[in-house]
Design a protein around this motif. Sequence first.
Motif, PDB file in Angstrom:
ATOM      1  N   ALA A  23     -22.676  -9.776  28.429  1.00 47.40           N
ATOM      2  CA  ALA A  23     -23.203  -8.583  27.779  1.00 47.40           C
ATOM      3  C   ALA A  23     -22.425  -8.266  26.495  1.00 47.40           C
ATOM      4  CB  ALA A  23     -23.157  -7.395  28.728  1.00 47.40           C
ATOM      5  N   SER A  24     -21.089  -8.387  26.572  1.00 48.80           N
ATOM      6  CA  SER A  24     -20.264  -8.093  25.393  1.00 48.80           C
ATOM      7  C   SER A  24     -20.527  -9.087  24.268  1.00 48.80           C
ATOM      8  CB  SER A  24     -18.783  -8.098  25.774  1.00 48.80           C
ATOM      9  OG  SER A  24     -18.513  -7.134  26.757  1.00 48.80           O
ATOM     10  N   ALA A  25     -20.593 -10.373  24.605  1.00 44.22           N
ATOM     11  CA  ALA A  25     -20.841 -11.393  23.588  1.00 44.22           C
ATOM     12  C   ALA A  25     -22.201 -11.176  22.940  1.00 44.22           C
ATOM     13  CB  ALA A  25     -20.752 -12.785  24.204  1.00 44.22           C
ATOM     14  N   ASP A  26     -23.203 -10.861  23.754  1.00 40.34           N
ATOM     15  CA  ASP A  26     -24.544 -10.619  23.213  1.00 40.34           C
ATOM     16  C   ASP A  26     -24.550  -9.409  22.281  1.00 40.34           C
ATOM     17  OD1 ASP A  26     -27.503  -9.113  24.086  1.00 40.34           O
ATOM     18  OD2 ASP A  26     -27.507 -11.125  23.242  1.00 40.34           O
ATOM     19  N   LEU A  27     -23.822  -8.348  22.674  1.00 41.45           N
ATOM     20  CA  LEU A  27     -23.739  -7.149  21.839  1.00 41.45           C
ATOM     21  C   LEU A  27     -23.102  -7.470  20.485  1.00 41.45           C
ATOM     22  CD1 LEU A  27     -23.853  -4.055  21.384  1.00 41.45           C
ATOM     23  CD2 LEU A  27     -21.618  -3.934  22.535  1.00 41.45           C
ATOM     24  N   LEU A  28     -22.038  -8.242  20.504  1.00 39.28           N
ATOM     25  CA  LEU A  28     -21.353  -8.574  19.254  1.00 39.28           C
ATOM     26  C   LEU A  28     -22.231  -9.413  18.343  1.00 39.28           C
ATOM     27  CD1 LEU A  28     -17.752  -9.343  20.570  1.00 39.28           C
ATOM     28  CD2 LEU A  28     -18.614  -7.233  19.579  1.00 39.28           C
ATOM     29  N   VAL A  29     -22.941 -10.388  18.917  1.00 44.41           N
ATOM     30  CA  VAL A  29     -23.811 -11.251  18.119  1.00 44.41           C
ATOM     31  C   VAL A  29     -24.917 -10.428  17.474  1.00 44.41           C
ATOM     32  CG1 VAL A  29     -25.487 -13.147  18.238  1.00 44.41           C
ATOM     33  CG2 VAL A  29     -23.295 -13.339  19.428  1.00 44.41           C
ATOM     34  N   ALA A 112      -5.149  -3.050  21.283  1.00 47.83           N
ATOM     35  CA  ALA A 112      -5.832  -1.757  21.317  1.00 47.83           C
ATOM     36  C   ALA A 112      -6.520  -1.628  22.668  1.00 47.83           C
ATOM     37  CB  ALA A 112      -6.860  -1.643  20.191  1.00 47.83           C
ATOM     38  N   LEU A 113      -6.399  -0.460  23.295  1.00 49.32           N
ATOM     39  CA  LEU A 113      -6.950  -0.246  24.632  1.00 49.32           C
ATOM     40  C   LEU A 113      -8.290   0.472  24.553  1.00 49.32           C
ATOM     41  CD1 LEU A 113      -3.757   0.918  26.563  1.00 49.32           C
ATOM     42  CD2 LEU A 113      -4.675  -1.392  26.346  1.00 49.32           C
ATOM     43  N   LEU A 114      -9.256  -0.008  25.320  1.00 52.03           N
ATOM     44  CA  LEU A 114     -10.528   0.680  25.529  1.00 52.03           C
ATOM     45  C   LEU A 114     -10.685   0.911  27.022  1.00 52.03           C
ATOM     46  CD1 LEU A 114     -13.020  -1.144  23.122  1.00 52.03           C
ATOM     47  CD2 LEU A 114     -11.892   1.046  22.800  1.00 52.03           C
ATOM     48  N   GLU A 115     -11.016   2.136  27.395  1.00 54.01           N
ATOM     49  CA  GLU A 115     -11.122   2.478  28.807  1.00 54.01           C
ATOM     50  C   GLU A 115     -12.584   2.555  29.221  1.00 54.01           C
ATOM     51  OE1 GLU A 115      -8.309   5.385  30.808  1.00 54.01           O
ATOM     52  OE2 GLU A 115     -10.168   6.543  30.758  1.00 54.01           O
ATOM     53  N   ARG A 116     -12.891   1.937  30.390  1.00 53.85           N
ATOM     54  CA  ARG A 116     -14.256   2.026  30.917  1.00 53.85           C
ATOM     55  C   ARG A 116     -14.595   3.462  31.297  1.00 53.85           C
ATOM     56  NH1 ARG A 116     -12.694  -2.924  33.564  1.00 53.85           N
ATOM     57  NH2 ARG A 116     -14.017  -4.676  32.955  1.00 53.85           N
ATOM     58  N   PRO A 117     -15.864   3.866  31.170  1.00 52.51           N
ATOM     59  CA  PRO A 117     -16.950   3.110  30.522  1.00 52.51           C
ATOM     60  C   PRO A 117     -16.833   3.189  29.007  1.00 52.51           C
ATOM     61  CG  PRO A 117     -17.757   5.224  31.241  1.00 52.51           C
ATOM     62  CD  PRO A 117     -16.345   5.139  31.743  1.00 52.51           C
ATOM     63  N   VAL A 118     -17.097   2.090  28.331  1.00 57.51           N
ATOM     64  CA  VAL A 118     -16.949   2.066  26.878  1.00 57.51           C
ATOM     65  C   VAL A 118     -18.327   1.983  26.234  1.00 57.51           C
ATOM     66  CG1 VAL A 118     -16.644  -0.441  26.878  1.00 57.51           C
ATOM     67  CG2 VAL A 118     -15.857   0.891  24.930  1.00 57.51           C
ATOM     68  N   GLN A 119     -18.542   2.788  25.215  1.00 61.59           N
ATOM     69  CA  GLN A 119     -19.815   2.782  24.511  1.00 61.59           C
ATOM     70  C   GLN A 119     -19.899   1.574  23.591  1.00 61.59           C
ATOM     71  OE1 GLN A 119     -20.370   6.442  22.454  1.00 61.59           O
ATOM     72  NE2 GLN A 119     -20.416   7.709  24.304  1.00 61.59           N
ATOM     73  N   ALA A 120     -21.148   1.123  23.371  1.00 56.16           N
ATOM     74  CA  ALA A 120     -21.365  -0.056  22.528  1.00 56.16           C
ATOM     75  C   ALA A 120     -20.830   0.175  21.125  1.00 56.16           C
ATOM     76  CB  ALA A 120     -22.862  -0.401  22.482  1.00 56.16           C
ATOM     77  N   LEU A 121     -21.063   1.370  20.582  1.00 58.57           N
ATOM     78  CA  LEU A 121     -20.586   1.667  19.227  1.00 58.57           C
ATOM     79  C   LEU A 121     -19.068   1.608  19.151  1.00 58.57           C
ATOM     80  CD1 LEU A 121     -21.160   2.571  16.340  1.00 58.57           C
ATOM     81  CD2 LEU A 121     -21.165   4.940  17.139  1.00 58.57           C
ATOM     82  N   THR A 122     -18.392   2.120  20.199  1.00 63.39           N
ATOM     83  CA  THR A 122     -16.929   2.107  20.220  1.00 63.39           C
ATOM     84  C   THR A 122     -16.410   0.673  20.236  1.00 63.39           C
ATOM     85  OG1 THR A 122     -16.882   4.225  21.376  1.00 63.39           O
ATOM     86  CG2 THR A 122     -14.895   2.876  21.474  1.00 63.39           C
ATOM     87  N   LEU A 123     -17.024  -0.180  21.070  1.00 63.89           N
ATOM     88  CA  LEU A 123     -16.588  -1.572  21.167  1.00 63.89           C
ATOM     89  C   LEU A 123     -16.784  -2.292  19.837  1.00 63.89           C
ATOM     90  CD1 LEU A 123     -15.639  -4.066  22.669  1.00 63.89           C
ATOM     91  CD2 LEU A 123     -17.971  -4.360  23.543  1.00 63.89           C
TER      92      LEU A 123
END
Length: 562
Positions: A23-29, A112-123
């Motif tokens: 899901a993360s890789a797809d979002l970045l692409v 840099a730390l991101l805490e779940r749940p993380v929004q797509a825009l934040t990532l």
Amino acid sequence: MALSEIESEPVLVFAPVGRDAAASADLLVRNGIAAKACRDLSAFVKELVAGASAAFLAEEALFGTNASSLYKWVADQPPWSDLPFILLTSRQEQMGIEGWRQDVIAKLRNVALLERPVQALTLVSSLQSALRARKRQLELRALLEERERSAQQLEQLVVARTEALEAANKALRDQIRVRAEVEEKLRQAQKIEAIGQLTGGVAHDFNNLLMVISGGLEMLDRQADPARRKRLMDGMRQATERGSGLTRQLLAFSRRQELKPQTVDLARQIGGMRELLDRSLRGDVHVIIDLSPDLWPVEVDASELELVVLNLAVNARDAMPKGGTIKITGENKAARVEADSHGDFVRLVVADDGSGMTPEVRARVFEPFFTTKDIGKGSGLGLAQVHGFAQQSGGTVEIESEVGRGTTISLLLPRSPNSPASDQHHLVNLHIARRRAEAAGNVLLVEDDDEVAALVAEMLDELGFQVVRAATAAAALGALANGRSVDLVFSDIMMPGGMTGVELAREIRLRRNDLPILLTSGYSEAAKQAAEAQGINILRKPYQLAELEEALRRAMAGGDSS
């Protein structure tokens, strides 16, 4: 590696549990960022060796795993390289998880730390920032390599010098010039890196504004008294004014702020700031305003002019910790060339008898984000705004300062051929009066920001506490020494005066070990870690009333509120 290769190297995604990786890789692409998912730690390290622009990994991918190969790769990076890692964490309270997490952060270095749940825009935003940081590292490496090549060429020219001495000397001068240019580029790259570190002051200011607004909104629903509701509304309006002012400062130093010039009578405009200046400064700072009534009118943005004068006055106040005098004067300057600008000018001068500046500081005072104030107490934009305002207004700014003999800053503002309007705009009064509530306990509130202090006092009042406020750690210690009845100390971590909230808590424990202490901060992770290491309760800004109540309850019961 060429600079263009940053675009071809992927972001590595290592999240072996569930669909996080895909899901993360797809979002970045989808957002135009090349990404590659790794199935296990071995593949992840192998891809790092092959080349990556950044890495996004979930902490469970490393938990209980021998990640020594990863840590070795991080440690073996060349001096210019510090690959950005985005670590996805979750709120887990198992024994030892925090210590393990801190160890991972230390070994990965640039995290840099991101805490779940993380929004797509934040990532996406976090990874875009990481990519920009990586690009700066590559630019720095290229500059270092270019400097080294220039130095080697210079050595070769000296060794290979022939009878054509004049030609060799010319080539030598050319190489020295190139080397100087490369070193200047390197210094500029270092300044860009410094901007990222110094913008913490801006983050601190905005967290305080959010505290006033979010807390005030919650308190409005709990108040039926019109007077108290009005105080809360006034506080939120003034917080938005301060936020708008900070934004104008950011735009002013970049010269992107659209000014609204008008014909201004300086004697009336500055004279009308008397109450605002008196309330913005300390009681031991005396302001003298001596503007001749025959001053020519000037063509400037009236609101920005007042912000400039207020900035200069506050800087002068900070340069006089033991008090002193600020003198604001003005004089007409007949037509002549002034700093490459032609015509009639009015010279507006703000002078203090404070500590003054060294030549090194004086040479940098108009640089954006440069500040000598305590961390979190200055964004470094005040004098940059002054410089930007003067340039955009068609004038200029001059500074004279000497250590121990004060500072004089002069604004040359262009004369207006028109007559000023009968009414002139003035800034809102940023002062807020506080009230005291029926006491269910006595709280010593240590907070230097007036708007935040007023809002927190209202919240404590709602919870039934009586509040005594101190603006600095030294004032708080003085209040305790005077024998005041205090049941709990509630203090911000970052404060002016050289003593942080953590250091204040340490001093209080030496004097009154039984007194509960609660600290709060929206900035400086290192300070919060230092507090938690000493077992001091931490409440993160901005917070809601229920969170404050729970934190106070735990602090007074001797528990952990972090």
